[in-house]
Design a protein around this motif. Structure first.
Motif, PDB file in Angstrom:
ATOM      1  N   GLU A  59      -3.246   5.310   9.285  1.00  0.00           N
ATOM      2  CA  GLU A  59      -1.791   4.531   8.724  1.00  0.00           C
ATOM      3  C   GLU A  59      -1.822   3.173   9.202  1.00  0.00           C
ATOM      4  OE1 GLU A  59       1.625   6.539  10.357  1.00  0.00           O
ATOM      5  OE2 GLU A  59       1.277   8.365   8.865  1.00  0.00           O
ATOM      6  N   ASP A  60      -2.707   2.644  10.377  1.00  0.00           N
ATOM      7  CA  ASP A  60      -2.825   1.359  10.547  1.00  0.00           C
ATOM      8  C   ASP A  60      -3.888   0.569  10.173  1.00  0.00           C
ATOM      9  OD1 ASP A  60      -0.418   1.600  12.515  1.00  0.00           O
ATOM     10  OD2 ASP A  60      -1.705   2.541  13.908  1.00  0.00           O
ATOM     11  N   GLN A  61      -4.482   0.855   9.313  1.00  0.00           N
ATOM     12  CA  GLN A  61      -5.673   0.395   8.864  1.00  0.00           C
ATOM     13  C   GLN A  61      -5.448  -0.404   7.414  1.00  0.00           C
ATOM     14  OE1 GLN A  61      -8.799   0.840  10.409  1.00  0.00           O
ATOM     15  NE2 GLN A  61      -7.603   1.824  11.914  1.00  0.00           N
ATOM     16  N   SER A  62      -4.182  -1.098   7.267  1.00  0.00           N
ATOM     17  CA  SER A  62      -3.813  -1.857   6.326  1.00  0.00           C
ATOM     18  C   SER A  62      -4.748  -2.654   5.585  1.00  0.00           C
ATOM     19  CB  SER A  62      -2.487  -2.320   6.243  1.00  0.00           C
ATOM     20  OG  SER A  62      -2.521  -3.521   6.993  1.00  0.00           O
ATOM     21  N   GLN A  63      -5.768  -3.289   6.380  1.00  0.00           N
ATOM     22  CA  GLN A  63      -6.884  -4.129   5.710  1.00  0.00           C
ATOM     23  C   GLN A  63      -7.388  -3.579   4.949  1.00  0.00           C
ATOM     24  OE1 GLN A  63      -6.473  -3.389   8.969  1.00  0.00           O
ATOM     25  NE2 GLN A  63      -8.646  -2.848   9.771  1.00  0.00           N
ATOM     26  N   TYR A  64      -7.908  -2.255   4.818  1.00  0.00           N
ATOM     27  CA  TYR A  64      -8.769  -1.764   3.872  1.00  0.00           C
ATOM     28  C   TYR A  64      -8.166  -1.619   2.588  1.00  0.00           C
ATOM     29  CZ  TYR A  64     -11.562   0.407   7.552  1.00  0.00           C
ATOM     30  OH  TYR A  64     -12.638   0.269   8.687  1.00  0.00           O
ATOM     31  N   LEU A  65      -6.898  -1.532   2.644  1.00  0.00           N
ATOM     32  CA  LEU A  65      -6.102  -1.239   1.468  1.00  0.00           C
ATOM     33  C   LEU A  65      -6.193  -2.404   0.313  1.00  0.00           C
ATOM     34  CD1 LEU A  65      -4.380   1.027   0.734  1.00  0.00           C
ATOM     35  CD2 LEU A  65      -2.231  -0.197   1.554  1.00  0.00           C
ATOM     36  N   ARG A  66      -6.313  -3.581   0.959  1.00  0.00           N
ATOM     37  CA  ARG A  66      -6.214  -4.753   0.270  1.00  0.00           C
ATOM     38  C   ARG A  66      -7.727  -4.770  -0.752  1.00  0.00           C
ATOM     39  NH1 ARG A  66      -7.309 -10.978   2.195  1.00  0.00           N
ATOM     40  NH2 ARG A  66      -9.301 -10.429   1.967  1.00  0.00           N
ATOM     41  N   VAL A  67      -8.870  -4.455  -0.095  1.00  0.00           N
ATOM     42  CA  VAL A  67      -9.777  -4.271  -0.809  1.00  0.00           C
ATOM     43  C   VAL A  67      -9.956  -3.360  -2.064  1.00  0.00           C
ATOM     44  CG1 VAL A  67     -12.432  -4.044  -0.584  1.00  0.00           C
ATOM     45  CG2 VAL A  67     -11.080  -4.918   1.509  1.00  0.00           C
ATOM     46  N   TYR A  68      -9.430  -2.203  -1.702  1.00  0.00           N
ATOM     47  CA  TYR A  68      -9.289  -1.251  -2.440  1.00  0.00           C
ATOM     48  C   TYR A  68      -8.660  -1.642  -3.859  1.00  0.00           C
ATOM     49  CZ  TYR A  68     -12.233   2.005  -0.232  1.00  0.00           C
ATOM     50  OH  TYR A  68     -13.321   2.725   0.405  1.00  0.00           O
ATOM     51  N   MET A  69      -7.290  -2.178  -3.427  1.00  0.00           N
ATOM     52  CA  MET A  69      -6.236  -2.498  -4.516  1.00  0.00           C
ATOM     53  C   MET A  69      -6.835  -3.751  -5.214  1.00  0.00           C
ATOM     54  SD  MET A  69      -3.496  -1.259  -5.091  1.00  0.00           S
ATOM     55  CE  MET A  69      -2.675  -0.463  -4.055  1.00  0.00           C
ATOM     56  N   ASN A  70      -7.671  -4.591  -4.803  1.00  0.00           N
ATOM     57  CA  ASN A  70      -8.289  -5.672  -5.385  1.00  0.00           C
ATOM     58  C   ASN A  70      -9.127  -5.009  -6.743  1.00  0.00           C
ATOM     59  OD1 ASN A  70      -6.810  -7.688  -4.535  1.00  0.00           O
ATOM     60  ND2 ASN A  70      -8.599  -8.214  -2.980  1.00  0.00           N
TER      61      ASN A  70
ATOM     62  N   LEU B 228       0.622  -5.349 -13.773  1.00  0.00           N
ATOM     63  CA  LEU B 228       0.877  -3.773 -13.344  1.00  0.00           C
ATOM     64  C   LEU B 228       1.217  -3.714 -12.157  1.00  0.00           C
ATOM     65  CD1 LEU B 228      -1.509  -1.861 -15.538  1.00  0.00           C
ATOM     66  CD2 LEU B 228       0.952  -1.891 -15.949  1.00  0.00           C
ATOM     67  N   ILE B 229       0.285  -3.972 -11.123  1.00  0.00           N
ATOM     68  CA  ILE B 229       0.638  -3.634  -9.624  1.00  0.00           C
ATOM     69  C   ILE B 229       1.061  -5.057  -9.189  1.00  0.00           C
ATOM     70  CG2 ILE B 229      -0.268  -3.084  -7.504  1.00  0.00           C
ATOM     71  CD1 ILE B 229      -2.399  -1.745  -9.210  1.00  0.00           C
ATOM     72  N   GLN B 230       2.498  -4.813  -8.681  1.00  0.00           N
ATOM     73  CA  GLN B 230       3.036  -6.038  -7.894  1.00  0.00           C
ATOM     74  C   GLN B 230       2.843  -5.837  -6.432  1.00  0.00           C
ATOM     75  OE1 GLN B 230       6.784  -5.630  -9.346  1.00  0.00           O
ATOM     76  NE2 GLN B 230       6.210  -5.973 -11.617  1.00  0.00           N
ATOM     77  N   THR B 231       2.486  -7.034  -5.663  1.00  0.00           N
ATOM     78  CA  THR B 231       2.598  -6.909  -4.322  1.00  0.00           C
ATOM     79  C   THR B 231       3.955  -7.198  -3.715  1.00  0.00           C
ATOM     80  OG1 THR B 231       0.216  -7.746  -4.348  1.00  0.00           O
ATOM     81  CG2 THR B 231       1.413  -7.808  -2.296  1.00  0.00           C
ATOM     82  N   GLU B 232       4.297  -6.354  -2.801  1.00  0.00           N
ATOM     83  CA  GLU B 232       5.547  -6.612  -1.994  1.00  0.00           C
ATOM     84  C   GLU B 232       5.093  -7.136  -0.619  1.00  0.00           C
ATOM     85  OE1 GLU B 232       8.980  -6.508  -2.523  1.00  0.00           O
ATOM     86  OE2 GLU B 232       8.394  -6.316  -4.546  1.00  0.00           O
TER      87      GLU B 232
ATOM     88  N   VAL C 229     -11.233   3.922 -18.275  1.00  0.00           N
ATOM     89  CA  VAL C 229     -11.636   3.037 -17.111  1.00  0.00           C
ATOM     90  C   VAL C 229     -11.939   3.871 -16.242  1.00  0.00           C
ATOM     91  CG1 VAL C 229     -10.416   1.657 -15.438  1.00  0.00           C
ATOM     92  CG2 VAL C 229      -9.233   1.780 -17.662  1.00  0.00           C
ATOM     93  N   HIS C 230     -13.114   3.644 -15.607  1.00  0.00           N
ATOM     94  CA  HIS C 230     -13.774   4.330 -14.562  1.00  0.00           C
ATOM     95  C   HIS C 230     -13.487   3.949 -13.224  1.00  0.00           C
ATOM     96  CE1 HIS C 230     -16.365   6.402 -17.532  1.00  0.00           C
ATOM     97  NE2 HIS C 230     -16.579   5.370 -18.201  1.00  0.00           N
ATOM     98  N   LEU C 231     -12.687   4.820 -12.649  1.00  0.00           N
ATOM     99  CA  LEU C 231     -12.274   4.648 -11.135  1.00  0.00           C
ATOM    100  C   LEU C 231     -12.991   5.367 -10.217  1.00  0.00           C
ATOM    101  CD1 LEU C 231      -8.300   4.508 -11.743  1.00  0.00           C
ATOM    102  CD2 LEU C 231      -9.865   2.644 -11.631  1.00  0.00           C
ATOM    103  N   THR C 232     -13.164   5.220  -9.040  1.00  0.00           N
ATOM    104  CA  THR C 232     -13.606   5.842  -7.971  1.00  0.00           C
ATOM    105  C   THR C 232     -12.633   6.762  -7.499  1.00  0.00           C
ATOM    106  OG1 THR C 232     -12.848   4.506  -6.189  1.00  0.00           O
ATOM    107  CG2 THR C 232     -15.131   3.718  -7.197  1.00  0.00           C
ATOM    108  N   ALA C 233     -13.148   7.705  -6.490  1.00  0.00           N
ATOM    109  CA  ALA C 233     -12.010   8.826  -6.331  1.00  0.00           C
ATOM    110  C   ALA C 233     -10.895   8.186  -5.475  1.00  0.00           C
ATOM    111  CB  ALA C 233     -12.886   9.809  -5.380  1.00  0.00           C
ATOM    112  N   THR C 234     -11.133   7.126  -4.500  1.00  0.00           N
ATOM    113  CA  THR C 234     -10.245   6.361  -3.910  1.00  0.00           C
ATOM    114  C   THR C 234      -9.268   5.480  -4.628  1.00  0.00           C
ATOM    115  OG1 THR C 234     -11.834   6.320  -2.018  1.00  0.00           O
ATOM    116  CG2 THR C 234      -9.858   5.109  -1.819  1.00  0.00           C
ATOM    117  N   GLU C 235      -9.858   4.867  -5.761  1.00  0.00           N
ATOM    118  CA  GLU C 235      -9.094   4.175  -6.504  1.00  0.00           C
ATOM    119  C   GLU C 235      -7.830   4.858  -7.347  1.00  0.00           C
ATOM    120  OE1 GLU C 235     -12.411   1.010  -6.878  1.00  0.00           O
ATOM    121  OE2 GLU C 235     -12.275   2.339  -8.481  1.00  0.00           O
TER     122      GLU C 235
END
Lengths: 232, 894
Positions: free
Chosen positions: A191-202, A217-221, A155-161
């Motif tokens: 630390e306050d930029q949680s909106q980016y996280l969603r995009v990368y996680m998707n 595999l990845i569960q959202t809490e 699986v090819h992932l970017t550095a951030t992923e």
């Protein structure tokens, strides 16, 4: 899977005698040797003497706040801790997780769910130093070569992923808060930029959760963070 | 070391600030002329027509046409604000209607005759003060002014035309003018116009022509007008240079200081200095040195006037005290970094000056070092000279002194006459001296000196041989007589002076004591009421005034009802004055320049950064207010202001503390209740679950499973009710803090579904979220709980197996969440009632207390959002949440 020789030790820190009794009964059927502590001080002492494999901690203790117990415990121990509390505000949960708890369960709870959560957080704990390869279900992460495979396919992932996946894998079974992920991957200023996280996680999810592997595999809490726990 | 010629930062800052102030304020254009009839009003109206053609909103506030036809014609086509009619002592006067103009707020106002004095009872005594107020509110003003009305030129004009001008405007208003238009007319032309009847009508022409409008007068006035204009232009240029930092504009570091006193010539000195500084463009200070000798009432009043004149003309006023005038003046000059000192040439007693080591001026020049001293001749015109009364200590009549002095002298003389054979005439001199000393503590100085002289003559006439003559034969008698006379005078003088000093000490002490008592009262009083009552009492003791106290209320406005601690009530009109005093942070009403016709003196209660109220003082029957009395009262007002502010702060702190305490108590109680109820529930649920696992393993007990399910359902329901009750309590008490966080709507929805998972388990739940839904910043817990309650409600009111749709979208700044079911729909007329507490719909299933929806409404209210419900076109109802949120769209491709 449980080896007969080494019985698992659980420590229950809760001031409610009924809860303690109940947990003792239910954990013993799961094969644990259970020790009880009524106060925070007693709990910390027991954590030293009994060397538990897992700790179940109530936040509302008579002598000190559960979060304080957690902080002191984390000064010297990496024992997995599951927080069990009536407090259900999001903030409470995040605070507990950020202070080193591995998972959070609100009362009332199901015994079965508790057992499952305990299994999950226990797994990642001891041999994280030696393992250079992480495996859960079909997913495999080789830390030394940064290679990620599903069913043996690359699986090819970017550095951030990759960085995200690595943090989740290293905390297998544990809820990793948004803040924790952001700090680890982007640094403390993010630390306050949680909106980016969603995009990368998707993106990450799309790549590693293949059609064949239906289990998520990845569960959202919700509101708290993410947890990586495959079917083990 | 010589100062380099670079701009002093303070001066630069001041220049910029003044410039800013000018920008914010209205612009003042003055049409300046040398005298009446040159066509100022005409020029003003001409220009106004031009501006009107430009489309500017302008009104005529007041224009005096003097029935000149050309001028009257120009008034056509301009909007005029009607004049205000004032009744004064039987006659009706017409004045500019300031309030009407302020209300209308035009861009430009035409106000003729800037130097006009308003009718008694107007807000300000002078028209130029009205204009200042207009300018302050940002309205532009055109006005006209004759050169003779400028305060600093009054003396010069008097020298030219021999008439003292009473209506004057301070020079500062010229400084504030953004534009000065000189309306010039050669004297010949003016006289021609006069002759043609264009200036005055009828018989006035002749008298005017012969007196004021003489050619030499006009030429002198014209020169004056041209010079003033030139000076002003020069000054403007300098201001420009200052702001733009042009080298060479810093040649003068001059600062003038003028020494003034209660003398009637001080006003002239001030005007002289003002003229000089306006040419030099230098700042100036007016200094008053208070000596231990007290001033008469008349002198005090004149001093106050002189000081306020200095202030009006732009001086920085310094009042200080010291018995050595020269030393004190030089000290202040050094402190203020003055370069030139201006003093008046006084005509004192030569021999006395010699006795004191030279005249004041001589000593000043000798001791001034590198300071320039300008000695200015004042008092050229005898008409202003009025006799000044020195030292009237107490207001007891002179007759008392005469009777007391005469009677005691007569009595002592009679006794001495009877005893003269026993005592001899020398001892009698000592008896007289003794009497003088005694009287000196009682009578004023002049009386003592007369008595000393009278006793000397009496002694000579009656007792020194030869008796009954004023002749003295013996040389030692003569010596004795002269010595007696001198000793009597000196003793009288010294005792009187001692008394004066004692008197002024006592006065000062009284003041200090009054202030001390006030401060003490403030410290001792435990409530604001008591403190104010004490303050009112002290003010009454010190000045005899009754007070009304108005404090600023919660809304930041002055309260309409006076504080109960006051002893006076205000009329609506007086309250208006109080509001003025508060807003402008300066005293208003009686004894001030603003609304002096009012009944009360209104002192604002102000601290450094707060306005707390106004104290209105009503003095009994037309009492005149002395300078130091007023100062004391203002100090009182400041003290009271500090006191009020302090109480406010204490109150505020108390409230905060109370809120904190109750917050803590509430939280403890809340946690305790929720813990005590939830723990047993948790035990029941966990034990039931465990039991289920055990029963599953044993075949014989499998039949017990349904019972366990019942226990579980019941305990869940109980748990939900407890949660709802606790939420309701929390919302209604308002004890929650909102800490919105960035979150994803799908996460909120899934979390809400988890919360009521058991209820939704038998329904088909559809979630519709657009892919591009942005992240929103919202109070997570509140939205989650609202959604959970709506979902639970939908599940309870619709058939198992039916569909529940949860959808999310955003519109401009709101997050819109919808929960649709396929139940029976809303009850008739129940669209609003369903959100009421404990309301239960007609189709409500058993169980539940009717809190769920009212909690949703409470949560939405807390978030500033709304909840509403409608029936679906086909079946069931839809509940809609609209929540204001911040949102952030993150491009999918990062």
């Amino acid at each position: 899977m449980t080896e007969p020789a080494a019985q698992l030790v659980a420590l229950v820190i809760d001031d409610e005698v009924q809860i303690r009794r109940l947990l003792k009964l239910s954990l013993e059927t799961e094969g644990y040797l259970v020790f009880e502590a009524e106060t925070g001080q007693e709990g910390l002492r027991a954590a030293v003497y009994r060397r538990p494999d897992v700790i179940i901690l109530d936040l509302g203790l008579p002598d000190m706040d559960g979060t304080e117990v957690l902080k002191r415990l984390r000064e010297w121990s990496k024992t997995p801790v599951l927080v069990l509390s009536v407090r259900q505000e999001l903030e409470q949960k995040v605070t507990a997780l950020d202070n080193g708890a591995d998972d959070y369960l609100t009362k009332p709870f199901h015994a079965a769910e508790l057992a499952a959560r305990l299994r999950a957080i226990r797994r990642h704990s001891p041999p994280e130093t030696a393992d250079s390869v992480y495996q859960t279900g079909a997913l495999q992460v080789d830390y030394s070569t940064r290679r990620v495979t599903i069913h043996g396919r690359d699986v090819h992932l970017t550095a951030t992923e990759y960085a995200l996946l690595r943090v989740l894998a290293q905390n297998h079974g544990k809820v990793v808060t948004h803040r924790h992920l952001l700090r680890e991957v982007w640094g403390p200023q993010a630390e306050d930029q949680s909106q980016y996280l969603r995009v990368y996680m998707n993106h990450l999810r799309k790549k590693i959760e293949t059609a064949e592997d239906a289990s998520k595999l990845i569960q959202t809490e919700p509101g708290i963070g993410y947890r990586l726990s495959g079917s083990d | 070391m010589k100062e380099p010629s670079r701009p002093n930062p303070d001066a630069l800052l001041a220049a910029i600030k003044q410039e800013d102030e000018k920008l914010r304020r209205g612009r003042l254009t003055i049409f300046l002329g040398m005298c009446a009839g040159v066509g100022k009003t005409y020029a003003m109206l001409k220009m106004a027509h031009q501006r009107k053609a430009d489309g500017l909103d302008l009104v005529v506030a007041v224009v005096e046409t003097h029935r000149r036809p050309e001028t009257q014609a120009l008034l056509e086509g301009l909007t005029a604000v009607p004049l205000r009619t004032v009744e004064y002592r039987g006659t009706t006067l017409q004045e500019m209607d300031l309030d009407a103009i302020l209300q209308r707020r035009p861009a430009l106002v035409l106000v003729d005759e800037l130097a006009h004095t308003n009718a008694p009872g107007s807000r300000h005594p002078k028209r130029y003060q009205d204009v200042m107020e207009l300018l302050e509110t940002g309205i532009d003003v055109y006005s006209t002014l004759n050169i003779q009305h400028i305060e600093s030129r009054v003396d010069l004009v008097r020298q030219i035309v021999g008439v003292t001008i009473r209506e004057t405007v301070p020079d500062t208003i010229l400084d504030q003018a953004t534009d000065i238009q000189l309306v010039d007319l050669p004297p010949d032309a003016l006289r021609e116009r006069l002759a043609e009847g264009k200036v005055y009508l009828g018989a006035m022409v002749q008298t005017a022509s012969a007196n004021f409008f003489r050619e030499e007068n006009l030429t002198a006035l014209r020169e004056l007008a041209l010079r003033v204009t030139a000076e002003l232009v020069n000054q403007e240029l300098r201001e420009v240079m200052t702001t733009r930092r042009i080298e060479g504009a810093w040649k003068t570091n001059a600062k003038l200081m003028v020494a003034i006193g209660p003398s009637p010539y001080s006003a002239e000195l001030i005007r002289w200095t003002r003229r000089t500084v306006s040419i030099m463009g230098a700042p100036w200070v007016a200094v008053y040195v208070e000596s231990s000798a007290p001033l008469s009432e008349e002198e005090t009043a004149r001093l106050a006037k002189t000081l306020s004149l200095a202030r009006q003309l732009g001086a920085q006023v310094v009042a200080t005290s010291g018995d050595d005038l020269v030393k004190t003046l030089l000290r202040v000059a050094r402190e203020e970094r003055v370069t030139q000192l201006v003093v008046g040439k006084t005509l004192g007693l030569r021999w006395l000056e010699w006795f004191k080591g030279g005249s004041l001026v001589e000593r000043l020049i000798r001791e001034s070092g590198d300071l320039d001293v300008c000695v200015v001749q004042t008092g050229q015109s005898r008409e202003t000279r009025t006799a000044s009364k020195r030292l009237s200590l107490d207001l007891k009549p002179w007759s008392r002194d005469i009777i007391l002095g005469g009677a005691s002298i007569a009595l002592v003389t009679v006794i001495c006459w009877l005893l003269r054979d026993v005592t001899g005439y020398w001892a009698i001199a000592l008896v007289y001296l003794f009497l003088i000393i005694l009287l000196a503590t009682r009578l004023r100085r002049r009386a003592i000196i007369s008595i000393a002289a009278a006793s000397a003559l009496l002694w000579n006439f009656l007792f020194i041989p030869p008796a009954f003559t004023l002749r003295i034969n013996q040389i030692h008698d003569l010596l004795m007589f002269v010595m007696y006379f001198i000793v009597a005078l000196v003793i009288g003088n010294l005792t009187a002076r001692l008394r004066l000093r004692e008197w002024s000490e006592r006065k000062r002490e009284q003041r200090t004591a009054a202030l001390y008592r006030l401060a003490q009262g403030v410290v001792e009083s435990t409530t604001l009421e008591e403190g104010l009552r004490r303050a009112v009492q002290e003010i009454h003791n010190a000045s005899g005034a009754d007070c009304a106290v108005l404090l600023v209320g919660q809304d930041g406005r002055l309260s309409t009802t006076p504080h109960p601690a006051g002893t006076w009530t205000l009329t609506e009109k007086e309250r208006g004055v109080a509001v003025y005093a508060l807003e402008h942070r300066e005293p208003a009403g009686r004894h001030t320049d603003t609304l002096p016709e009012s009944d009360c003196l209104h002192l604002p209660l102000k601290t450094v950064n707060n306005k707390v109220g106004v104290i209105a003082l009503h003095f009994p029957n037309n009492k005149t207010l002395l300078l130091d009395e007023r100062e004391l009262l203002e100090t009182f007002a400041d003290q009271v202001a500090v006191m009020v502010e302090r109480y406010w702060l204490i109150q505020e702190a108390g409230r905060t503390q109370l809120a904190e305490e109750s917050e803590k108590l509430y939280k403890t109680l809340f946690d305790c209740v929720s813990h005590e109820i939830k723990t047993p529930l948790a035990v029941i649920q966990a034990a039931t679950g465990e039991l289920g696992l055990v029963f599953d393993l044993v075949k014989e007990t499998k039949g017990a499973q349904p019972f366990l399910k019942e226990i579980e359902t019941a305990s869940r329901r109980l748990g939900r009710i407890v949660d709802n009750l606790l939420s309701m309590t929390r919302i209604e008490s308002g004890r929650y803090t909102l800490t919105p966080v960035w979150c994803d709507v799908d996460e909120i929805i899934s979390s809400a579904r988890q919360q009521v998972g058991d209820l939704l388990s038998r329904h088909q739940v559809r979630v519709l979220i657009p892919d591009d839904l942005p992240s929103v910043k919202v109070e997570w817990g509140f939205v989650e709980q609202s959604l959970a309650n709506l979902a639970a409600n939908a599940a309870l009111y619709s058939e198992p197996g039916s569909e529940i749709t949860i959808s999310a979208q955003v519109d401009d700044s709101h997050l819109v969440l919808k929960v649709a079911d396929q139940g029976p729909g809303l009850p008739q007329d129940g669209e609003t009632r369903i959100f009421e507490k404990f309301y239960r719909g007609p189709h409500a299933p058993p169980g539940g207390v009717g809190l769920g929806l009212s909690i949703v409404r409470g949560l939405m209210t807390a978030l500033g959002g709304t909840v509403s419900a409608t029936n679906n076109p086909t079946r069931g109802a839809t509940f809609i949440l609209r929540i204001p949120v911040e949102m952030k769209r993150i491009p999918e491709s990062l």
